[in-house]
Design a protein around this motif. Structure first.
Motif, PDB file in Angstrom:
ATOM      1  N   ARG A 166      41.933 -26.365  37.065  1.00  0.00           N
ATOM      2  CA  ARG A 166      41.011 -26.213  38.195  1.00  0.00           C
ATOM      3  C   ARG A 166      41.706 -25.491  39.335  1.00  0.00           C
ATOM      4  O   ARG A 166      42.864 -25.764  39.652  1.00  0.00           O
ATOM      5  CB  ARG A 166      40.533 -27.578  38.679  1.00  0.00           C
ATOM      6  CG  ARG A 166      39.408 -27.486  39.712  1.00  0.00           C
ATOM      7  CD  ARG A 166      38.969 -28.847  40.200  1.00  0.00           C
ATOM      8  NE  ARG A 166      37.669 -28.757  40.874  1.00  0.00           N
ATOM      9  CZ  ARG A 166      37.104 -29.742  41.567  1.00  0.00           C
ATOM     10  NH1 ARG A 166      37.728 -30.910  41.672  1.00  0.00           N
ATOM     11  NH2 ARG A 166      35.925 -29.573  42.142  1.00  0.00           N
TER      12      ARG A 166
ATOM     13  N   TRP B 238      32.046 -13.001  26.357  1.00  0.00           N
ATOM     14  CA  TRP B 238      32.706 -13.030  25.057  1.00  0.00           C
ATOM     15  C   TRP B 238      32.974 -11.614  24.543  1.00  0.00           C
ATOM     16  O   TRP B 238      32.030 -10.807  24.427  1.00  0.00           O
ATOM     17  CB  TRP B 238      31.826 -13.735  24.020  1.00  0.00           C
ATOM     18  CG  TRP B 238      31.425 -15.119  24.402  1.00  0.00           C
ATOM     19  CD1 TRP B 238      32.102 -16.273  24.151  1.00  0.00           C
ATOM     20  CD2 TRP B 238      30.226 -15.508  25.100  1.00  0.00           C
ATOM     21  NE1 TRP B 238      31.418 -17.345  24.650  1.00  0.00           N
ATOM     22  CE2 TRP B 238      30.258 -16.914  25.236  1.00  0.00           C
ATOM     23  CE3 TRP B 238      29.129 -14.791  25.631  1.00  0.00           C
ATOM     24  CZ2 TRP B 238      29.252 -17.625  25.874  1.00  0.00           C
ATOM     25  CZ3 TRP B 238      28.135 -15.503  26.263  1.00  0.00           C
ATOM     26  CH2 TRP B 238      28.195 -16.905  26.381  1.00  0.00           C
TER      27      TRP B 238
ATOM     28  N   GLY C 163      27.165 -17.759  33.966  1.00  0.00           N
ATOM     29  CA  GLY C 163      28.591 -17.548  33.734  1.00  0.00           C
ATOM     30  C   GLY C 163      29.340 -17.302  35.031  1.00  0.00           C
ATOM     31  O   GLY C 163      28.797 -16.744  35.982  1.00  0.00           O
ATOM     32  N   TYR C 164      30.597 -17.722  35.060  1.00  0.00           N
ATOM     33  CA  TYR C 164      31.484 -17.434  36.193  1.00  0.00           C
ATOM     34  C   TYR C 164      32.912 -17.712  35.755  1.00  0.00           C
ATOM     35  O   TYR C 164      33.150 -18.497  34.823  1.00  0.00           O
ATOM     36  CB  TYR C 164      31.140 -18.289  37.420  1.00  0.00           C
ATOM     37  CG  TYR C 164      31.370 -19.764  37.233  1.00  0.00           C
ATOM     38  CD1 TYR C 164      32.543 -20.378  37.672  1.00  0.00           C
ATOM     39  CD2 TYR C 164      30.423 -20.561  36.598  1.00  0.00           C
ATOM     40  CE1 TYR C 164      32.767 -21.726  37.486  1.00  0.00           C
ATOM     41  CE2 TYR C 164      30.633 -21.916  36.404  1.00  0.00           C
ATOM     42  CZ  TYR C 164      31.804 -22.490  36.854  1.00  0.00           C
ATOM     43  OH  TYR C 164      32.030 -23.825  36.663  1.00  0.00           O
ATOM     44  N   ASP C 165      33.874 -17.062  36.424  1.00  0.00           N
ATOM     45  CA  ASP C 165      35.300 -17.278  36.147  1.00  0.00           C
ATOM     46  C   ASP C 165      35.609 -17.208  34.652  1.00  0.00           C
ATOM     47  O   ASP C 165      36.312 -18.051  34.100  1.00  0.00           O
ATOM     48  CB  ASP C 165      35.761 -18.628  36.707  1.00  0.00           C
ATOM     49  CG  ASP C 165      36.034 -18.571  38.205  1.00  0.00           C
ATOM     50  OD1 ASP C 165      36.024 -17.460  38.766  1.00  0.00           O
ATOM     51  OD2 ASP C 165      36.254 -19.632  38.808  1.00  0.00           O
ATOM     52  N   GLY C 166      35.087 -16.178  34.004  1.00  0.00           N
ATOM     53  CA  GLY C 166      35.383 -15.983  32.593  1.00  0.00           C
ATOM     54  C   GLY C 166      34.494 -16.751  31.648  1.00  0.00           C
ATOM     55  O   GLY C 166      34.531 -16.522  30.427  1.00  0.00           O
ATOM     56  N   LYS C 167      33.698 -17.686  32.161  1.00  0.00           N
ATOM     57  CA  LYS C 167      32.775 -18.436  31.311  1.00  0.00           C
ATOM     58  C   LYS C 167      31.519 -17.603  31.088  1.00  0.00           C
ATOM     59  O   LYS C 167      31.059 -16.890  31.961  1.00  0.00           O
ATOM     60  CB  LYS C 167      32.426 -19.783  31.946  1.00  0.00           C
ATOM     61  CG  LYS C 167      33.634 -20.684  32.168  1.00  0.00           C
ATOM     62  CD  LYS C 167      33.236 -21.968  32.872  1.00  0.00           C
ATOM     63  CE  LYS C 167      34.416 -22.902  33.056  1.00  0.00           C
ATOM     64  NZ  LYS C 167      35.426 -22.339  33.983  1.00  0.00           N
ATOM     65  N   GLY C 168      30.944 -17.719  29.900  1.00  0.00           N
ATOM     66  CA  GLY C 168      29.735 -16.962  29.587  1.00  0.00           C
ATOM     67  C   GLY C 168      29.998 -15.509  29.280  1.00  0.00           C
ATOM     68  O   GLY C 168      29.079 -14.686  29.329  1.00  0.00           O
TER      69      GLY C 168
ATOM     70  N   GLN D 102      25.339 -20.911  42.605  1.00  0.00           N
ATOM     71  CA  GLN D 102      24.679 -21.769  41.625  1.00  0.00           C
ATOM     72  C   GLN D 102      23.569 -22.568  42.313  1.00  0.00           C
ATOM     73  O   GLN D 102      23.685 -23.758  42.583  1.00  0.00           O
ATOM     74  CB  GLN D 102      25.701 -22.691  40.971  1.00  0.00           C
ATOM     75  CG  GLN D 102      26.889 -21.969  40.363  1.00  0.00           C
ATOM     76  CD  GLN D 102      26.478 -20.897  39.366  1.00  0.00           C
ATOM     77  OE1 GLN D 102      25.642 -21.137  38.492  1.00  0.00           O
ATOM     78  NE2 GLN D 102      27.060 -19.714  39.471  1.00  0.00           N
TER      79      GLN D 102
ATOM     80  N   LYS E  62      27.662 -10.851  27.480  1.00  0.00           N
ATOM     81  CA  LYS E  62      27.683 -11.723  28.644  1.00  0.00           C
ATOM     82  C   LYS E  62      26.331 -12.425  28.790  1.00  0.00           C
ATOM     83  O   LYS E  62      25.280 -11.784  28.678  1.00  0.00           O
ATOM     84  CB  LYS E  62      27.953 -10.915  29.920  1.00  0.00           C
ATOM     85  CG  LYS E  62      29.262 -10.146  29.906  1.00  0.00           C
ATOM     86  CD  LYS E  62      29.465  -9.375  31.202  1.00  0.00           C
ATOM     87  CE  LYS E  62      30.806  -8.651  31.212  1.00  0.00           C
ATOM     88  NZ  LYS E  62      31.030  -7.936  32.493  1.00  0.00           N
TER      89      LYS E  62
END
Length: 375
Positions: free
Chosen positions: A333, A143, A136-141, A58, A131
């Motif tokens: 976390r 769908w 996005g990372y770790d499942g975020k971003g 990032q 996507k």
């Protein structure tokens, strides 16, 4: 963990940290407070280092490239980092190089975006994966979308490009860690099987339940990807095993949680070889030291308890190697990992899970635990 590996080699690590209580500050020889998104901060930091490297992607790629152009040694470089930062770029580069990837299409936001997703689904079938190309990372971003309406809702909430992909029926997921020097000399650890829940890695099995032929093919594919990327340092290549085919899903241009098992399970850890690689030093052996290794990630529970307060429970499990990262605990976390090595797969997995649960890690819904382990 990279800092600890550097210290063992008589080297010192500086950290660019936005806050003085960032976890890495506790083990860094020097801390420079600042942001990787601020040019002056990054230049100040780079001036203190022989080599600049990364523990996440990032970052501002343009700024990284600019600092490198001004003379800083940056490994890996911005072009390699882009493959991890930008899913559209990653898919396109690997596809054009002949690397097997899921069927995909890069879609620009704006008029026609929804129709492009529909056209892809008409060929490959609903549901599809959408996507965000960046962020996005770790499942975020990411769908899964079942129809036009669901796709429209996702597109309305995403800025920039998206990648639409076929929904792959998974038989297993794997990861390959590769260390690579500037000269191109490389070494790969054995391919491992991973278990993901909600796009987040929960556990790693070495060697896992797949055949040696599949693992060897995965290792060769991971090394090919690292060569294409031109990476320097450690790189993770995550793969799908589906219907007798290997597909590259993601890459990470840094040490990765699918390689944490190497700290106790391999002759040389991913962190030590990352340090060696970015400094262009000879790489250490990547051979496994045990026939079976299981590594389970530690997550914050719903009550937010700090696993450090439960340390005795984790350490009471025979063979458990506990690593806590010094992060502030909060529900969900990732706060550490626990690794167990041995000769019997179910025994080491059961002990790793027992230690992780003892440290407060919640068991995700649908996760099948080894026999005898209590949730």
């Amino acid at each position: 963990m990279a800092g600890e590996a550097a210290s063992a080699l008589g080297l010192s690590m500086a950290v660019l940290a936005e806050r003085p209580d960032d976890a890495a500050c506790a083990v860094a020889a020097e801390v420079v407070l600042g942001s990787p998104f601020v040019a002056a901060d990054l230049r100040t930091f780079a001036a203190r280092c022989d080599v600049v490297t990364f523990d996440h992607e990032q970052v501002d790629l343009g700024l990284v490239a600019q600092v490198a152009a001004e003379g800083a040694v940056v490994r890996p470089g911005a072009d390699t980092l882009e493959l991890a930062v930008d899913k559209a770029r990653m898919r396109t580069v690997l596809d054009e190089a002949g690397v097997p990837v899921p069927a995909y299409r890069v879609v620009d936001q704006g008029p026609g975006a929804l129709e492009a997703v529909e056209a892809f689904a008409a060929t490959h079938g609903w549901p599809v994966m959408v996507k965000a190309a960046r962020g996005g990372y770790d499942g975020k971003g990411v769908w899964p979308v079942a129809d036009r309406d669901a796709a429209a809702a996702v597109l309305a909430g995403v800025a920039g490009q998206v990648v639409v992909e076929e929904l792959v029926a998974l038989d297993a997921e794997l990861a390959v860690m590769v260390a690579r020097r500037p000269s191109g000399a490389a070494a790969a650890w054995p391919a491992v099987e991973t278990a993901q829940v909600g796009g987040v890695c929960r556990e790693v099995f070495v060697p896992g339940r797949l055949s040696a032929d599949v693992l060897d093919a995965a290792s060769a594919l991971g090394q090919k990807v690292a060569e294409i990327a031109g990476g320097v340092g450690v790189m993770a290549v995550e793969l799908f095993w589906s219907g007798g085919r290997l597909l590259v899903n993601e890459v990470a241009t840094r040490p990765h949680n699918s390689g944490h098992w190497t700290m106790e399970g391999a002759v040389t850890s991913q962190f030590e070889n990352h340090v060696r690689a970015v400094l262009d030093l000879p790489l250490g052996s990547t051979a496994a030291q045990h026939s079976q290794v299981a590594s389970v990630n530690i997550f914050g529970g719903a009550e937010g308890a700090d696993p450090a307060l439960l340390l005795a429970r984790g350490l009471a499990v025979e063979g458990a190697h506990v690593h806590l990262y010094g992060k502030h605990a909060r529900p969900g976390r990732k706060l550490g990992h626990v690794t167990v090595c041995g000769d019997e797969a179910e025994v080491v997995r059961a002990r790793a899970w027992s230690a992780a649960i003892g440290l407060g890690t919640p068991v995700p819904d649908g996760m099948e635990l080894p026999a005898g382990v209590q949730r």
